[in-house]
Design a protein around this motif. Structure first.
Motif, PDB file in Angstrom:
ATOM      1  N   PRO A 509       0.833  -1.211   0.000  1.00  0.00           N
ATOM      2  CA  PRO A 509       0.000   0.000   0.000  1.00  0.00           C
ATOM      3  C   PRO A 509       0.862   1.253   0.000  1.00  0.00           C
ATOM      4  N   ALA A 510       0.441   2.265  -0.751  1.00  0.00           N
ATOM      5  CA  ALA A 510       1.192   3.514  -0.814  1.00  0.00           C
ATOM      6  C   ALA A 510       1.346   4.143   0.567  1.00  0.00           C
ATOM      7  N   SER A 511       0.329   3.966   1.427  1.00  0.00           N
ATOM      8  CA  SER A 511       0.367   4.570   2.760  1.00  0.00           C
ATOM      9  C   SER A 511       1.451   3.963   3.643  1.00  0.00           C
ATOM     10  N   LYS A 512       2.010   2.806   3.237  1.00  0.00           N
ATOM     11  CA  LYS A 512       3.076   2.174   4.017  1.00  0.00           C
ATOM     12  C   LYS A 512       4.453   2.448   3.439  1.00  0.00           C
ATOM     13  N   LEU A 513       4.541   3.429   2.559  1.00  0.00           N
ATOM     14  CA  LEU A 513       5.822   3.782   1.948  1.00  0.00           C
ATOM     15  C   LEU A 513       6.177   5.225   2.271  1.00  0.00           C
ATOM     16  N   LEU A 514       7.374   5.432   2.801  1.00  0.00           N
ATOM     17  CA  LEU A 514       7.888   6.769   3.085  1.00  0.00           C
ATOM     18  C   LEU A 514       9.037   7.074   2.128  1.00  0.00           C
ATOM     19  N   LEU A 515       8.996   8.260   1.543  1.00  0.00           N
ATOM     20  CA  LEU A 515      10.067   8.700   0.648  1.00  0.00           C
ATOM     21  C   LEU A 515      11.251   9.172   1.468  1.00  0.00           C
ATOM     22  N   GLY A 516      12.452   8.657   1.159  1.00  0.00           N
ATOM     23  CA  GLY A 516      13.659   9.074   1.859  1.00  0.00           C
ATOM     24  C   GLY A 516      14.310  10.274   1.207  1.00  0.00           C
ATOM     25  N   VAL A 517      14.786  11.207   2.020  1.00  0.00           N
ATOM     26  CA  VAL A 517      15.523  12.368   1.519  1.00  0.00           C
ATOM     27  C   VAL A 517      16.800  12.515   2.343  1.00  0.00           C
ATOM     28  N   GLY A 518      17.812  13.108   1.744  1.00  0.00           N
ATOM     29  CA  GLY A 518      19.087  13.305   2.427  1.00  0.00           C
ATOM     30  C   GLY A 518      19.283  14.758   2.806  1.00  0.00           C
ATOM     31  N   PHE A 519      19.759  14.969   4.014  1.00  0.00           N
ATOM     32  CA  PHE A 519      20.094  16.325   4.450  1.00  0.00           C
ATOM     33  C   PHE A 519      21.592  16.567   4.233  1.00  0.00           C
ATOM     34  N   TYR A 520      22.093  16.094   3.115  1.00  0.00           N
ATOM     35  CA  TYR A 520      23.518  16.173   2.805  1.00  0.00           C
ATOM     36  C   TYR A 520      23.675  16.107   1.295  1.00  0.00           C
ATOM     37  N   GLY A 521      24.910  16.336   0.829  1.00  0.00           N
ATOM     38  CA  GLY A 521      25.207  16.208  -0.587  1.00  0.00           C
ATOM     39  C   GLY A 521      26.348  15.238  -0.813  1.00  0.00           C
ATOM     40  N   ARG A 522      26.447  14.756  -2.052  1.00  0.00           N
ATOM     41  CA  ARG A 522      27.589  13.922  -2.463  1.00  0.00           C
ATOM     42  C   ARG A 522      28.259  14.621  -3.640  1.00  0.00           C
ATOM     43  N   GLY A 523      29.595  14.560  -3.636  1.00  0.00           N
ATOM     44  CA  GLY A 523      30.276  15.350  -4.645  1.00  0.00           C
ATOM     45  C   GLY A 523      31.612  14.809  -5.098  1.00  0.00           C
ATOM     46  N   TRP A 524      32.038  15.321  -6.262  1.00  0.00           N
ATOM     47  CA  TRP A 524      33.312  14.965  -6.905  1.00  0.00           C
ATOM     48  C   TRP A 524      34.191  16.214  -7.037  1.00  0.00           C
ATOM     49  N   THR A 525      35.458  15.990  -7.290  1.00  0.00           N
ATOM     50  CA  THR A 525      36.368  17.082  -7.632  1.00  0.00           C
ATOM     51  C   THR A 525      37.029  16.765  -8.963  1.00  0.00           C
ATOM     52  N   GLY A 526      37.736  17.758  -9.523  1.00  0.00           N
ATOM     53  CA  GLY A 526      38.348  17.592 -10.839  1.00  0.00           C
ATOM     54  C   GLY A 526      37.307  17.585 -11.951  1.00  0.00           C
ATOM     55  N   VAL A 527      36.212  18.291 -11.754  1.00  0.00           N
ATOM     56  CA  VAL A 527      35.096  18.310 -12.705  1.00  0.00           C
ATOM     57  C   VAL A 527      35.125  19.622 -13.471  1.00  0.00           C
ATOM     58  N   THR A 528      34.951  19.533 -14.782  1.00  0.00           N
ATOM     59  CA  THR A 528      34.913  20.745 -15.608  1.00  0.00           C
ATOM     60  C   THR A 528      33.521  21.027 -16.146  1.00  0.00           C
ATOM     61  N   GLN A 529      32.674  20.025 -16.210  1.00  0.00           N
ATOM     62  CA  GLN A 529      31.338  20.169 -16.793  1.00  0.00           C
ATOM     63  C   GLN A 529      30.345  20.613 -15.728  1.00  0.00           C
ATOM     64  N   ASP A 530      29.556  21.657 -16.055  1.00  0.00           N
ATOM     65  CA  ASP A 530      28.585  22.175 -15.094  1.00  0.00           C
ATOM     66  C   ASP A 530      27.425  21.218 -14.885  1.00  0.00           C
ATOM     67  N   THR A 531      26.888  20.685 -15.950  1.00  0.00           N
ATOM     68  CA  THR A 531      25.710  19.829 -15.877  1.00  0.00           C
ATOM     69  C   THR A 531      26.114  18.403 -15.512  1.00  0.00           C
TER      70      THR A 531
END
Length: 624
Positions: A509-531
């Protein structure tokens, strides 16, 4: 979901070296203070019965402006031995005991009680014993009692304090109120009035024998006691407690707003239960998952006893503004959760077991699901903290699949586990589980019978985050918590909508499902592309681990520059991050409502700002 660990959902941080020594150090420091010269010895004489030939005198040993050290001396002035002693006194509002030694000191409102230790109660005729405490405020003690008698040893006819009132009874219980009644206390000079306490806090004073309490929360447990006051303003003992549960159920249309509190946050992060109060978070959530307990040897076990129930909190760190004493029965996060629930009685707390690091024990435990459930029940319902927890959350990453370790218990393992736990925990305790969001063909959702287990649970916390991250050191860059797929997403089935839709299609049932969200970010370095979709050279630098950073930091150091798949990303210098913002969370909450989901949960509270920006967005977004 990716096969790489979500380090945040199971990160272990040990107690700092010497943490367990801090309590003893404070005790030694306090005892050393006792050698200071005594000043202004005051004998407190108030009316009392002549039950004991003994006296109690008070002295302020030292005063440092914003605090002081007090000392009581108890002397047996009679001709027979005393086996134990109890000193009671009133402090005016604003004066409190913050720590004590050589006696067990408690209070109800402004009335303080010190009971002798087992090794310090006996007093031969002429003998004296002392105990001390640290306090705040400028007030002096009054209305002193020693073993029910006058602290100066005098006798005045009619000094007896009132007896305890009868245990309250309840009637007219509604969703928001209850009527209480009790039988009268007795006193030789007459009872003046009664104080009514709800969950340890005085809520009313009356001259009658009834009280109608209002403004309560439906489907919530409350505890009531009553205390009598006589015409000499002496307080008697509290009545026995009476438990009341208001009627009604949680509105099925209301949404769950839950988050994880991690025990290790009290160390380097300096994030405590009190932060949930001061940030405004507590008023905007419905549930807390306390992470984590361990699973070892087929049983649930404590994960970090120091953080869980041993750490002594100072007054400024405590929810109720009162410092822990070194010998009180429960301290640490568990006691702080208790205090938070007193202030916000609508909040339910679940004890979460497992997580990424501690999921390996589930395989062994499931060799005997009944015994496993029994061990967890005994731990969650330990008398020291049974009132703190309203249920259990099982965080197995992952049944019949691979996480930090691999399990081959079979598809039915999750169903068998939930069936055993529901049988043991019964219908009135919450039973939940954090589960995979890997909706790829043949992925982790397909490996276990989550639909079969759903009949036994209250809801699933679907971990719809950490789909992508810098464990793929070279990229491609991608948001770790996309709500929907987008052109160029690195892997099919790795998005929130796909996971939720697959679980619903399986019969949950949809009522038994909770959407998870993160209060954080994940990231890389050495990136040149914006998108998204760019290459990288490795994980970006993070405060606690490479490639990981809290939202409260990223919002200032690398503000969002775009959105994709329903979440935000940011390019700053050669770093590329993805994370949710108040704006993207508002959109995600609209989606939660459109899908009739049970609500949402966050990993974890400590990543939010000091004024709770992300929780506020969730709360506002889930309003009807």
């Amino acid at each position: 979901m990716s096969t790489q660990p979500p380090p945040s959902h199971g990160l272990r941080r040990p107690a700092p070296p010497g943490a367990r020594l801090s309590v003893r150090s404070k005790i030694i420091a306090s005892l050393t203070a006792l050698i200071l010269p005594l000043a202004a010895l005051v004998g407190l004489a108030t009316p009392a019965q002549a039950a004991t030939s003994a006296t109690a005198t008070y002295a302020k040993a030292s005063d440092w402006g914003n605090g002081f050290e007090g000392k009581w001396s108890i002397k047996n002035t009679g001709t027979t031995a005393i086996s134990a002693w109890t000193v009671e006194w009133d402090f005016p509002a604003g004066t409190r005991v913050t720590s004590a030694w050589d006696a067990d000191v408690t209070n109800v409102g402004n009335r303080w009680t010190a009971k002798s230790k087992s090794w310090a109660g006996a007093l031969a005729p002429g003998a004296t014993v002392t105990f001390g405490f640290n306090g705040t405020g400028t007030g002096a003690p009054s209305n002193c009692k020693l073993n029910g008698g006058s602290c100066d040893g005098g006798t005045v006819p009619g000094d007896d304090p009132p007896s305890a009132p009868g245990t309250p009874t309840s009637s007219n219980v509604t969703e928001t109120g209850v009527t209480l009644a009790w039988t009268a206390a007795t006193d030789d000079k007459g009872v003046k009035n009664y104080d009514v306490y709800r969950d340890g806090t005085k809520v009313h004073t009356t001259t009658g024998l009834t009280f109608a309490d209002t403004g309560l929360t439906k489907a919530t447990d409350y505890s009531y006691t009553v205390q009598a006051r006589d015409t000499a303003d002496q307080l008697g003992p509290l009545s026995a407690a009476h438990q009341v549960r208001t009627s009604g159920t949680v509105n099925p249309g209301s949404k769950i707003k839950m988050g994880y509190f991690t025990q290790w946050g009290v160390y380097g992060r300096n994030f405590h239960i009190k932060n949930l109060d001061t940030s405004g978070t507590a008023a905007k959530i419905t549930h807390i998952n306390y992470a984590f307990g361990n699973v070892q040897g087929g049983k649930c076990t404590i994960g970090d006893s120091y953080a869980d129930y041993e750490k002594a909190y100072t007054a400024d760190q405590s929810v109720d503004g009162v410092a822990d004493t070194w010998d009180q029965p429960l301290r640490g996060n568990f006691n702080q959760l208790r205090e938070l629930k007193k202030k916000y009685p609508h909040i339910k707390v679940l004890f979460s077991f497992g997580g990424w690091t501690w999921s390996g024990g589930f395989t062994q435990a499931m060799a005997n699901p009944t015994a496993f459930a029994e061990s967890c029940y005994q731990l969650v319902e330990d008398p020291r903290w049974a009132d703190v927890f309203d249920g259990i959350d099982l965080d197995w990453e992952y049944p019949n699949a691979c996480g930090l370790t691999c399990d081959s218990s079979g598809p039915a393992a999750i169903k068998n586990m939930m069936q055993a736990f529901r049988a043991k925990f019964g219908p009135n305790n919450l039973l939940t589980a954090a589960i995979t969001a890997d909706a790829s063909n043949g992925g982790k959702i397909d490996k276990a019978d989550y639909a079969g287990a759903a009949q036994y649970i209250d809801w699933y916390n679907v971990m719809t985050y950490d789909f992508f991250g810098a464990w793929a050191a070279k990229g491609p860059t991608a948001p770790h918590s996309p709500l929907t797929a987008y052109p160029g997403i690195p892997q099919d089935g790795f998005n929130s909508a796909a996971a939720i839709n697959k679980l619903k299609a399986g019969g949950i049932p949809a009522s038994k499902l909770l959407l998870g969200v993160g209060f954080y970010g994940r990231g890389w370095t050495g990136v040149t592309q914006d998108t998204p979709g760019g290459t990288a050279t490795g994980p970006a630098t993070g405060t606690y681990e490479p490639g990981f950073e809290d939202y409260k930091v990223l919002k200032n150091t690398c503000p969002a520059t775009g959105t994709i798949g329903g979440t935000a990303y940011a390019k700053c210098g050669s770093n590329w991050w993805s994370y949710d913002t108040p704006s993207t969370l508002t959109s995600k909450m609209s989606w939660v409502k459109s899908q009739n989901l049970g609500g949402t949960f966050a990993w974890d509270f400590s990543g939010d700002t000091t004024n709770g920006e992300l929780i506020t967005a969730i709360n506002n977004g889930l309003q009807p």
